[in-house]
Design an enzyme around this catalytic site. Structure first.
Site, mmCIF file in Angstrom:
data_model
loop_
_atom_site.group_PDB
_atom_site.id
_atom_site.type_symbol
_atom_site.label_atom_id
_atom_site.label_comp_id
_atom_site.label_asym_id
_atom_site.label_seq_id
_atom_site.Cartn_x
_atom_site.Cartn_y
_atom_site.Cartn_z
ATOM 1 C CB VAL A 112 -0.926 0.011 1.240
ATOM 2 C CG1 VAL A 112 -1.832 1.241 1.222
ATOM 3 C CG2 VAL A 112 -1.776 -1.259 1.301
ATOM 4 C CD GLU A 113 3.812 1.867 -4.489
ATOM 5 O OE1 GLU A 113 3.467 2.740 -5.316
ATOM 6 O OE2 GLU A 113 4.700 1.013 -4.721
ATOM 7 C CD GLU A 147 7.148 -8.537 2.363
ATOM 8 O OE1 GLU A 147 6.661 -7.417 2.091
ATOM 9 O OE2 GLU A 147 8.010 -9.084 1.664
ATOM 10 C CB CYS A 191 9.546 -7.321 4.694
ATOM 11 S SG CYS A 191 8.635 -5.800 4.382
HETATM 12 N N1 THU Z 1 7.719 -4.223 -1.730
HETATM 13 C C1 THU Z 1 7.004 -5.079 -0.934
HETATM 14 O O1 THU Z 1 5.762 -4.972 -0.822
HETATM 15 N N2 THU Z 1 7.682 -6.053 -0.279
HETATM 16 C C2 THU Z 1 9.022 -6.267 -0.368
HETATM 17 O O2 THU Z 1 9.559 -7.122 0.333
HETATM 18 C C3 THU Z 1 9.813 -5.501 -1.328
HETATM 19 C C4 THU Z 1 9.152 -4.286 -1.892
HETATM 20 C C5 THU Z 1 6.993 -3.140 -2.420
HETATM 21 C C6 THU Z 1 7.218 -1.772 -1.833
HETATM 22 C C7 THU Z 1 6.887 -0.879 -3.020
HETATM 23 O O3 THU Z 1 5.495 -0.594 -3.007
HETATM 24 C C8 THU Z 1 7.204 -1.729 -4.234
HETATM 25 O O4 THU Z 1 7.391 -3.052 -3.757
HETATM 26 C C9 THU Z 1 8.460 -1.295 -4.971
HETATM 27 O O5 THU Z 1 9.535 -1.204 -4.115
#
Ligand code: THU
Length: 145
Positions: free
Chosen positions: A55-56, A67, A101
């Site tokens: 979720v950005e 995670e 994570c």
């Molecule tokens: N991202 C994750 O959700 N989990 C990870 O372990 C690595 C990165 C997401 C964060 C961001 O929204 C996107 O991947 C690009 O970095």
């Protein structure tokens, strides 16, 4: 598929089902900035499954990884420990959890927790060696004073 080392045959992990759950979660990701959706899924020690997606945020650094939302789900749905974990990208390809994570997952690990990784099934101790964890906060014994 053979159960990974450390998991009794009778309790074999269905990695394909876990990957599918992660894939479904990935489809719900909110990733308008990176356009890199991620989904994660975990099998808990009581047989429950939970999932999460990234979720950005417009303030980029506040982004929640998949995670992060997954461990929130563990706690919200009754707690427990992770036996098996899978994470996938937008193509459904296994993804290594980022360093932060791995630490989040470590907190909720069951003994011998396994992860589906880019190099096959591996243990949490393998991907986060010499970890700092809850045990590290235990009061020091006499010898530690
Ligand atoms: N991202 C994750 O959700 N989990 C990870 O372990 C690595 C990165 C997401 C964060 C961001 O929204 C996107 O991947 C690009 O970095």
């Amino acid at each position: 598929m053979q159960p990974p080392e450390g998991i009794p045959e009778t309790e074999a992990v269905d990695w394909a089902a876990l990957a599918l759950l992660a894939h479904e979660a990935m489809r719900k990701a909110y990733a308008p900035y990176s356009r890199f959706p991620v989904g994660a899924a975990a099998l808990l020690d009581d047989g429950r499954t939970v999932s999460g997606c990234n979720v950005e945020n417009a303030s980029y650094g506040l982004t929640l990884c998949a995670e992060c939302t997954l461990v929130g789900q563990i706690q919200l749905t009754g707690g427990g420990r992770i036996r098996a974990f899978a994470c996938v990208d937008g193509e459904g390809t296994p993804l290594m959890p980022c360093g932060r994570c791995r630490q989040l997952l470590y907190e909720f690990r069951a003994p011998g927790m396994q992860l589906m990784t880019t190099r096959g099934v591996r243990s949490i101790d393998d991907v986060l060696p010499d970890a700092f964890g809850p045990e590290s906060l235990e009061a020091p014994g006499e010898e530690g004073l």
